[in-house]
Design an enzyme around this catalytic site. Structure first.
Site, PDB file in Angstrom:
ATOM      1  N   HIS B 385       0.808  -1.213   0.000  1.00  0.00           N
ATOM      2  CA  HIS B 385       0.000   0.000   0.000  1.00  0.00           C
ATOM      3  C   HIS B 385       0.845   1.268   0.000  1.00  0.00           C
ATOM      4  CE1 HIS B 385      -3.631   2.206   0.155  1.00  0.00           C
ATOM      5  NE2 HIS B 385      -4.341   1.365   0.887  1.00  0.00           N
ATOM      6  N   ASP B 389      -2.546   2.509  -4.314  1.00  0.00           N
ATOM      7  CA  ASP B 389      -3.760   2.584  -3.514  1.00  0.00           C
ATOM      8  C   ASP B 389      -4.796   1.628  -4.091  1.00  0.00           C
ATOM      9  OD1 ASP B 389      -2.561   4.571  -1.976  1.00  0.00           O
ATOM     10  OD2 ASP B 389      -3.195   6.111  -3.424  1.00  0.00           O
TER      11      ASP B 389
END
Lengths: 322, 413
Positions: B385, B389
């Protein structure tokens, strides 16, 4: 403590005819701390000799007698007045065996009460050990307990080399401990682990052994485990016991009442750095008297100068948390 | 001359001598195999760097030594026995990796440890920035003796310093199972492969903030297509036409279009990989291995099927070469073979993402308000992450889904 010293001297006087005592007020007065109380009646004026107020002479007589086969026990009334003996002890006695290629030795004992915390001011409080421990050829002993005092003093009398025997004044009456009735000696040159522990090694001697022991007992309640090493003999130092302890704990605090710079603590710290470096888990810390010229007479200032259980506990705590 | 354990490439630091194939006194020709070595990635044979006579074997079978360590000595023909070892590069040393300059950077990034003390991101104390990472002699010594990774320990000392007691506690915790001597327990020493997997997975779970999502893919057409051509394919190519080959094709194509997931985290940069080398997770007898299909985006479905067959065959036989497991940029894990319908894989560091394909199951689904029986496969994506995203990750899985669902009977394999 003073009884243990007195018993040791008495037993050595009785054991060996070559042993005799000399010093200021050791005869008629029985010594200012009563270390030789009643001896002049028991052993006579030839073996318990009152001397003038002349420390250089006391040491000189002891040295001459020792070189001629006697076993003198010289009492220097206060360590503060030991400086005139420097030439006899450091200049001559320490070098007798070495300088004569082993033909003669100087088996004398110079006993002296030392240390502060007794409202003694500038001239009745000094710590003198570092000066003597620096001189190879002299043995320097500083017991903390009655048991060690008696056993080590007997060993000192029987030792073939000169021994400076340091008795902390404050321990004379304050420290009480078990002493067996039967004959025993404590060897010179052996430290003792007084309390076993695992977190911090505290290395000390003399009166400070008792403050450190109290600190160790208090800190045990907070799960700080202190190993207390009593050097007992300052020269020759028992490096192995110190190193073994530091290998176990990884941390070392050296405590002495004597002033910091050039004190025994620096020597202990250096030994640890040289021989236990790989085991260190924190800086080797010295806790010592401040570098001021003498023990102050003012009670608040004397209290500030002297180490105590609280100061030692705080230092141990800091090192333990490092 | 001295014979060294050759450096074989990224992240392999040590090897275990598995079997000596020669003995002292044996004559060997240049390139003759001398010894079998197990590394945490592959098993390999070390060839002789010269012709001569073996004079001494220095590392016994079963011992583990660092790459570059001298493992044997030989007398080389025409060389004085006591002459200094010549400085010829040992064969087996990997040539410069065949990845471009940016890819090389990622190799340097890979060994960077976790952020902060003990893998935990901690606020930096301006006054004492160094104490956490400065270890006392006692700490270093203890850690070395027990093989403890100090960066994984959070210190309890002043300013978070790692104390000897902290290391000892870790040692005790690790040996407790062993030392407790419970009769109903057995301590099985780690194999190099197990250790490598463990380190990699710890690194993955401590270093990479991972998010996960999953989509349902209708593979009804794919199932039909495969059914109709698989026998011919087998006759023609000699290998099975697996679903994995189709998935790899779709993944490689998606990575080409959507290259952000073909990358590594580089602390102050994202390192984009120009080549698409897709690893496939294979359950080998010794543990999980991830052989890599180089330039997967340039292969047809048929070529991918052949590559998968060859790599997984060699993986199961323990015959992978080091270059077979290096330089992966993305991983596909076919968890469906185990019957799984949902699995949350861990990213294979230093890659950015891992994709799982789950079991294909016939399910009633609603299409245009009618219920139909369709073959459904879940596809999951775990991603770093820090790098992407949910939007990019979602676009990625949507693309894979679209490509797989777009397969028809006329699709060329």
């Amino acid at each position: 403590m003073i009884e243990a010293v007195r018993d040791a001297i008495r037993e050595e006087l009785a054991r060996d005819e070559r042993v005799f005592v000399l010093g200021e007020d050791v005869g008629r007065r029985g010594g200012v701390f009563l270390a030789t109380d009643g001896f002049i009646e028991e052993f006579g004026e030839n073996r318990i000799i009152d001397t003038p107020l002349a420390e250089a002479s006391i040491a000189g007589i002891a040295l001459g007698a020792a070189l001629n086969g006697m076993r003198p026990i010289a009492e220097i009334q206060f360590a503060d007045f030991i400086w005139p003996t420097f030439n006899q002890l450091l200049g001559e006695a320490a070098k007798a065996r070495y300088g004569s290629n082993g033909k003669v030795s100087a088996p004398l004992v110079a006993r002296t009460p030392y240390g502060g915390g007794v409202r003694g001011g500038l001239y009745h409080s000094q710590n003198v050990e570092a000066f003597f421990a620096h001189s190879p050829g002299l043995k320097v002993v500083a017991p903390a307990t009655p048991y060690d005092a008696k056993g080590l003093l007997k060993s000192a009398v029987r030792d073939d080399d000169p021994v400076v025997f340091l008795e902390h004044k404050r321990t004379y009456r304050l420290v009480r401990g078990q002493v067996p009735d039967e004959e025993y000696t404590v060897p010179i040159g052996e430290a003792e682990v007084k309390i076993e522990g695992s977190h911090v090694s505290v290395i000390t001697y003399g009166l400070m052994v008792h403050h450190c022991a109290e600190a160790a007992r208090n800190l045990a309640q907070d799960d700080i485990s202190v190993e207390l090493v009593d050097l007992r003999t300052l020269a020759p130092m028992d490096r192995a016991t110190v190193i073994d302890s530091v290998k176990k704990t990884g941390k070392a605090l050296v405590v002495h009442e004597d002033t910091r710079t050039g004190g025994l603590g620096g020597e202990v710290a250096a030994v640890i750095a040289e021989e236990a470096f790989d085991h260190l888990d924190g800086p080797v810390v010295r806790l010592a008297g401040p570098d001021v010229p003498a023990m102050p007479f003012s009670p608040p200032l004397e209290a500030e100068f002297m180490l105590n259980t609280e100061k030692i506990s705080a230092a141990i705590r800091r090192l333990a948390s490092y | 001359m001295n014979i060294e354990l050759p450096h074989v490439g990224e992240s392999v630091t040590e090897g275990t001598i598995s079997r000596w194939l020669v003995s002292p006194g044996d004559r060997v020709e240049k390139y003759d195999p001398l010894v079998e070595v197990i590394t945490d990635k592959v098993n390999m044979e070390v060839p002789s760097p010269a012709s001569g006579t073996m004079s001494n074997i220095l590392v016994e079978e079963g011992e583990t030594v660092l790459m570059g360590a001298v493992i044997a000595e030989m007398e080389v023909e025409g060389e004085e026995p006591d002459a200094e070892a010549e400085e010829s590069p040992a064969p087996g040393v990997a040539d410069a990796p065949d990845i471009d300059r940016i890819g090389l950077l990622s190799k340097d990034i890979a060994p960077v440890g976790p952020t902060g003390s003990g893998g935990v991101i901690a606020p930096i104390d301006g006054d004492t920035p160094n104490r956490r990472r400065r270890y006392s002699p006692a700490v270093r010594r203890l850690a070395e003796r027990h093989g403890i990774d100090l960066t994984l320990i959070s210190g309890t000392g002043i300013d978070g310093r790692v104390t000897r007691a902290d290391v000892q506690a870790r040692v005790n915790a690790e040996s407790r199972t062993a030392a407790s001597a419970e009769p109903d327990e057995e301590r099985v020493p780690l194999t190099p492969v197990r250790r490598a997997i463990a380190l990699n997975m710890v690194r993955s779970s401590t270093e990479i903030p991972q998010a996960w999502s999953s989509v349902e893919v209708d593979v009804t057409h794919l199932v039909r297509l495969r059914k109709s051509i698989k026998d011919d394919f087998r006759d023609r190519e000699g290998v099975n036409l697996t679903y994995l080959a189709f998935v790899l094709h779709a993944v490689a194509a998606t990575l080409r279009e959507n290259p952000l997931l073909n990358s590594s985290w580089g602390t102050d940069a994202i390192i984009m990989k120009r080549r698409i080398n897709v690893g496939i997770a294979v359950a080998a007898p010794s543990g999980l291995v991830v052989p890599v299909i180089r330039d997967a985006d340039r292969l047809t479905i048929a070529e991918l099927a052949v590559a998968v067959d060859s790599l997984s065959e060699r993986a199961r036989a323990g015959k992978l070469a080091l270059e077979d497991v290096q330089h992966g940029t993305f991983t596909v894990n076919n968890t469906g073979v185990l019957g799984s319908v949902t699995s949350r894989a861990l990213v294979n560091p230093p890659q950015a993402a891992i994709l799982t394909t789950e079991a294909i199951i016939k399910r009633p689904v609603v299409i245009d308000d009618a219920i139909a029986i369709r073959s459904i496969m879940n596809v999951g994506l775990t991603f770093d992450h820090r790098i992407v995203d949910g939007a990019e990750a979602g676009a990625f899985t949507a693309s894979v889904k679209r490509l797989l669902e777009g397969i028809g009977l006329d699709t060329q394999v």
